[in-house]
Motif scaffolding. Structure first.
Motif, short mmCIF file in Angstrom:
data_model
loop_
_atom_site.label_atom_id
_atom_site.label_comp_id
_atom_site.label_asym_id
_atom_site.label_seq_id
_atom_site.Cartn_x
_atom_site.Cartn_y
_atom_site.Cartn_z
N ALA A 1 -13.01 -6.01 6.04
CA ALA A 1 -12.38 -6.17 4.71
C ALA A 1 -11.93 -7.63 4.58
O ALA A 1 -11.38 -8.19 5.53
N ILE A 2 -12.16 -8.24 3.42
CA ILE A 2 -11.80 -9.66 3.33
C ILE A 2 -10.37 -9.88 2.85
O ILE A 2 -9.82 -10.95 3.00
N HIS A 3 -9.76 -8.83 2.27
CA HIS A 3 -8.38 -8.96 1.82
C HIS A 3 -7.78 -7.57 1.67
O HIS A 3 -8.49 -6.64 1.27
N THR A 4 -6.50 -7.44 1.96
CA THR A 4 -5.81 -6.18 1.68
C THR A 4 -4.47 -6.49 1.02
O THR A 4 -3.88 -7.55 1.26
N TRP A 5 -4.02 -5.58 0.17
CA TRP A 5 -2.70 -5.71 -0.47
C TRP A 5 -1.99 -4.38 -0.29
O TRP A 5 -2.59 -3.32 -0.48
N ILE A 6 -0.71 -4.45 0.07
CA ILE A 6 0.07 -3.21 0.20
C ILE A 6 1.00 -3.10 -1.01
O ILE A 6 1.71 -4.04 -1.35
N ILE B 1 -9.10 2.10 -2.42
CA ILE B 1 -7.65 2.28 -2.33
C ILE B 1 -7.38 3.43 -1.38
O ILE B 1 -8.11 4.42 -1.36
N THR B 2 -6.33 3.27 -0.59
CA THR B 2 -6.00 4.33 0.34
C THR B 2 -4.50 4.58 0.33
O THR B 2 -3.70 3.65 0.21
N LEU B 3 -4.11 5.86 0.37
CA LEU B 3 -2.71 6.26 0.26
C LEU B 3 -2.13 6.53 1.65
O LEU B 3 -2.76 7.21 2.47
N THR B 4 -0.94 5.98 1.90
CA THR B 4 -0.30 6.20 3.20
C THR B 4 1.15 6.62 2.97
O THR B 4 1.73 6.32 1.92
N ALA C 1 5.52 6.60 -1.20
CA ALA C 1 4.27 6.36 -0.49
C ALA C 1 3.79 4.94 -0.77
O ALA C 1 4.36 4.24 -1.61
N PHE C 2 2.76 4.55 -0.05
CA PHE C 2 2.23 3.18 -0.20
C PHE C 2 0.72 3.23 -0.39
O PHE C 2 0.04 4.04 0.24
N LEU C 3 0.25 2.35 -1.25
CA LEU C 3 -1.20 2.22 -1.42
C LEU C 3 -1.64 0.95 -0.71
O LEU C 3 -0.95 -0.07 -0.76
N VAL C 4 -2.79 1.03 -0.05
CA VAL C 4 -3.41 -0.19 0.44
C VAL C 4 -4.64 -0.42 -0.42
O VAL C 4 -5.46 0.48 -0.59
N ILE C 5 -4.72 -1.60 -1.01
CA ILE C 5 -5.90 -1.98 -1.79
C ILE C 5 -6.76 -2.82 -0.85
O ILE C 5 -6.26 -3.77 -0.23
N VAL C 6 -8.01 -2.46 -0.71
CA VAL C 6 -8.86 -3.08 0.31
C VAL C 6 -10.09 -3.70 -0.37
O VAL C 6 -10.90 -2.99 -0.97
N ASP C 7 -10.20 -5.01 -0.25
CA ASP C 7 -11.36 -5.70 -0.83
C ASP C 7 -12.49 -5.72 0.19
O ASP C 7 -12.36 -6.33 1.25
N THR C 8 -13.61 -5.07 -0.14
CA THR C 8 -14.75 -5.03 0.79
C THR C 8 -15.44 -6.39 0.86
O THR C 8 -16.22 -6.64 1.77
N GLY C 9 -15.18 -7.25 -0.14
CA GLY C 9 -15.87 -8.54 -0.19
C GLY C 9 -17.22 -8.42 -0.87
O GLY C 9 -17.90 -9.43 -1.09
#
Ligand code: MEV
Length: 313
Positions: free
Chosen positions: A298-303, A277-280, A173-181
């Motif tokens: 969102a100002i930045h995301t990391w997978i 964080i969100t799981l996909t 699975a993959f996590l997306v880390i999402v920076d709200t800013g």
């Protein structure tokens, strides 16, 4: 002229923020591709520090940097190098105040860099003890989870006061880390939970439930049950929100991610802002959700792949 570097990386809390303060277990992941690097070079005179927050003499660091100043002075005293001239540079890719461990990563990288610079050996326990000098100053009474994770190569099972345990992750699975800013407010959020516990006996059950969820999540991580892991993330988010440490944007992003196929979503770290964080279940799905959240502010995301990268079985 002699020089040395020290490195560290970002972290996220997968499960157990806040409840970890009350003795419940947490699951934390190192995010090794987001780095902090500290380099130290010998100098003719003076002790200088350069970072994006301050450039100048060690003795003239502003109040916002007192934790780091204290840490550097402690290291110099312990290594009997109080008078040695140097220039120290901090370069960090970790956004500050987003629950991603930026202050702990800076502390860990500074300790490692000085011990290299002075050719001293450094045990892991000593590394954590020294990093705690600035962490205590900056965060009041932190659980120690940040420093433990930003200095770890593997995911960890963390219980306050105990030695962190490496845990296996067998997921696809993959996590997306999402920076709200939005700046996270860990100190305020920790205080908020504390006063909630004083006035509301349901809060105690909530904390226990977050601990139970972390235990169930550990089994899911070991046996590859991503679906259930997603449910556990959603349950955590509901409880954290009830405890008052979420933020309208975090709730909105969580709903959006779930609507667009995510298996689960929750805040990570202290909350009241910071990151989600969100799981996909696949990389294309992760990319799609990242794009949608960026379109919504969102100002930045990391997978981050969950299976590879930190633990290979
Ligand atoms: C902050 O990264 C995590 C909290 O649980 C506080 C702590 O563990 O000290 C909110």
């Amino acid at each position: 002229r002699k020089s040395a570097t020290g490195q560290s990386h970002a972290k996220i809390i997968f499960f157990g923020e806040h409840s970890v303060v009350y003795g419940q277990p947490a699951i934390c992941l190192p995010i090794s591709k987001i780095k902090t690097i500290v380099s130290i070079k010998g100098a003719d005179t003076g002790q200088h520090v350069a970072s994006k927050y301050f450039t100048g003499a060690l003795s003239e660091m502003p109040d916002s940097q007192t934790g780091i100043q204290l840490l550097i002075n402690t290291i110099l005293v312990e290594l009997h190098q109080e008078k040695t001239p140097f220039t120290l540079q901090v370069t960090s890719e970790i956004p500050a105040e987003r629950g991603m461990g930026s202050s702990a990563a800076t502390a860990i990288a500074i300790v490692r860099a000085f011990f290299h610079f002075f050719h001293q050996s450094l045990s892991h326990a000593e590394l954590l003890r020294l990093a705690d000098v600035s962490e205590q100053y900056i965060h009041g009474n932190p659980s120690g989870l940040d420093a433990a994770t930003v200095s770890s190569k593997t995911p960890i099972w963390f219980v306050k006061g105990r030695r962190p345990q490496a845990i296996p992750i067998k997921q696809n699975a993959f996590l997306v880390i999402v920076d709200t800013g939005i700046m996270g407010q860990t100190g305020l959020a920790v205080q908020h939970v504390k006063s909630k516990l004083a006035g509301d006996h349901h809060a105690e059950e909530d904390i226990e439930m977050l601990g139970k969820i972390a235990k169930q999540a550990r089994s899911c991580l070991a046996n590859g049950d991503s679906q259930k892991l997603g449910f556990l993330m959603n349950d955590s988010q509901t409880i954290l929100s009830k405890l008052g440490v979420s933020h309208p944007i975090l709730d909105q992003f969580a709903t959006l991610a779930l609507k667009n196929g995510a298996l689960g979503a929750k805040l990570t770290g202290g909350g009241m802002g910071g990151c989600l964080i969100t799981l996909t279940s696949s990389k294309p799905s992760a990319k799609q959700i990242a794009t949608i959240l960026e379109q919504h502010g969102a100002i930045h995301t990391w997978i981050e792949p969950l299976a590879t990268g930190y633990h290979k079985g």
